[in-house]
Enzyme design. Structure first.
Site, mmCIF file in Angstrom:
data_model
loop_
_atom_site.group_PDB
_atom_site.id
_atom_site.type_symbol
_atom_site.label_atom_id
_atom_site.label_comp_id
_atom_site.label_asym_id
_atom_site.label_seq_id
_atom_site.Cartn_x
_atom_site.Cartn_y
_atom_site.Cartn_z
ATOM 1 N N PHE A 26 34.543 54.280 97.943
ATOM 2 C CA PHE A 26 34.432 54.848 96.600
ATOM 3 C C PHE A 26 35.078 53.889 95.607
ATOM 4 O O PHE A 26 36.164 53.381 95.865
ATOM 5 C CB PHE A 26 35.106 56.226 96.554
ATOM 6 C CG PHE A 26 34.590 57.102 95.465
ATOM 7 C CD1 PHE A 26 33.456 57.872 95.665
ATOM 8 C CD2 PHE A 26 35.227 57.156 94.251
ATOM 9 C CE1 PHE A 26 32.971 58.687 94.658
ATOM 10 C CE2 PHE A 26 34.753 57.967 93.233
ATOM 11 C CZ PHE A 26 33.616 58.740 93.430
ATOM 12 N N ALA A 60 39.010 57.945 99.575
ATOM 13 C CA ALA A 60 40.464 57.963 99.813
ATOM 14 C C ALA A 60 40.889 59.087 100.745
ATOM 15 O O ALA A 60 41.843 58.935 101.503
ATOM 16 C CB ALA A 60 41.213 58.068 98.487
ATOM 17 N N GLU A 62 39.338 60.090 103.303
ATOM 18 C CA GLU A 62 38.976 59.709 104.670
ATOM 19 C C GLU A 62 39.842 58.574 105.211
ATOM 20 O O GLU A 62 39.851 58.319 106.419
ATOM 21 C CB GLU A 62 37.495 59.315 104.743
ATOM 22 C CG GLU A 62 36.529 60.454 104.521
ATOM 23 C CD GLU A 62 36.412 60.912 103.073
ATOM 24 O OE1 GLU A 62 36.290 62.139 102.859
ATOM 25 O OE2 GLU A 62 36.464 60.067 102.151
ATOM 26 N N CYS A 84 40.746 53.389 95.616
ATOM 27 C CA CYS A 84 40.871 53.464 94.163
ATOM 28 C C CYS A 84 40.440 54.850 93.698
ATOM 29 O O CYS A 84 39.281 55.242 93.872
ATOM 30 C CB CYS A 84 40.007 52.390 93.506
ATOM 31 S SG CYS A 84 40.082 52.441 91.702
ATOM 32 N N ILE A 85 41.394 55.551 93.111
ATOM 33 C CA ILE A 85 41.144 56.885 92.576
ATOM 34 C C ILE A 85 41.332 56.796 91.061
ATOM 35 O O ILE A 85 42.414 56.448 90.586
ATOM 36 C CB ILE A 85 42.122 57.913 93.168
ATOM 37 C CG1 ILE A 85 42.090 57.869 94.696
ATOM 38 C CG2 ILE A 85 41.800 59.313 92.644
ATOM 39 C CD1 ILE A 85 43.267 58.574 95.344
ATOM 40 N N GLU A 89 37.809 64.264 84.616
ATOM 41 C CA GLU A 89 38.056 65.405 83.733
ATOM 42 C C GLU A 89 38.526 66.646 84.475
ATOM 43 O O GLU A 89 38.782 67.674 83.846
ATOM 44 C CB GLU A 89 36.783 65.712 82.945
ATOM 45 C CG GLU A 89 36.378 64.579 82.023
ATOM 46 C CD GLU A 89 35.071 64.870 81.294
ATOM 47 O OE1 GLU A 89 34.539 65.983 81.432
ATOM 48 O OE2 GLU A 89 34.604 63.974 80.592
ATOM 49 N N HIS A 92 40.460 67.274 90.439
ATOM 50 C CA HIS A 92 40.123 66.541 91.658
ATOM 51 C C HIS A 92 40.961 65.274 91.814
ATOM 52 O O HIS A 92 41.361 64.930 92.926
ATOM 53 C CB HIS A 92 38.629 66.196 91.667
ATOM 54 C CG HIS A 92 38.149 65.633 92.957
ATOM 55 N ND1 HIS A 92 38.106 66.366 94.121
ATOM 56 C CD2 HIS A 92 37.688 64.406 93.273
ATOM 57 C CE1 HIS A 92 37.639 65.620 95.094
ATOM 58 N NE2 HIS A 92 37.379 64.417 94.621
#
Length: 154
Positions: A26, A60, A62, A84-85, A89, A92
């Site tokens: 991701f 992330a 996983e 990377c997170i 909005e 989550h």
């Protein structure tokens, strides 16, 4: 912290180490850059290519289960988590950041294996891109140093 004086480590010889890396896909542009910087630094520190295992997972959340599978093999001196997170909005962001971070720390403690956590938690893509190379390299350095620290405690 950015710009903090972290001292000068003397335990950065990776020649005899085996390192496992788990990378979330991701935000893959960022995580690919994290991996490239991390991998380059591991090689620079003397870790042999054949002693680096690279695993990709969807995101992330996983990362911890793959880290656990590697830790259970008992083949690695240290592990590295890359991801990377980016805040959105909804809630989550907090859920993924908190749960992945907690799980990585818990695995390191449960398996007594150093895990360098380079899962970025940022507000936007610009912050992620500004941190991808330095955090990738730093994760490699932390993994190598902590492998020696744990070995010396041993």
């Amino acid at each position: 912290m950015f710009g903090a004086d972290k001292g000068t480590p003397n335990l950065l010889d990776g020649k005899k180490l085996s390192i496992g890396i788990v990378q979330a896909r991701f935000n893959e542009g960022v995580t690919d850059a994290l991996f490239a910087a991390c991998h380059a630094e591991l090689i620079q520190l003397g870790v042999l290519e054949k002693h680096i295992l690279h695993v990709k997972v969807p995101g992330a959340l996983e990362v911890p289960v793959a880290l656990q599978a590697l830790a259970e093999r008992d083949d690695f001196d240290a592990l590295i988590a890359l991801g990377c997170i980016i805040r959105g909005e909804t809630y989550h962001f907090e859920l993924v950041a908190n749960e992945s971070g907690s799980a990585v720390t818990r695995l390191a403690l449960d398996y007594q294996v150093p895990i360098a956590n380079a899962i970025l938690t940022v507000e936007n893509m610009e912050q992620a891109q500004a941190r991808q190379e330095i955090n990738g390299r730093e994760a490699a350095r932390v993994a190598v140093e902590m492998a020696h620290v744990i070995e010396n405690i041993g």
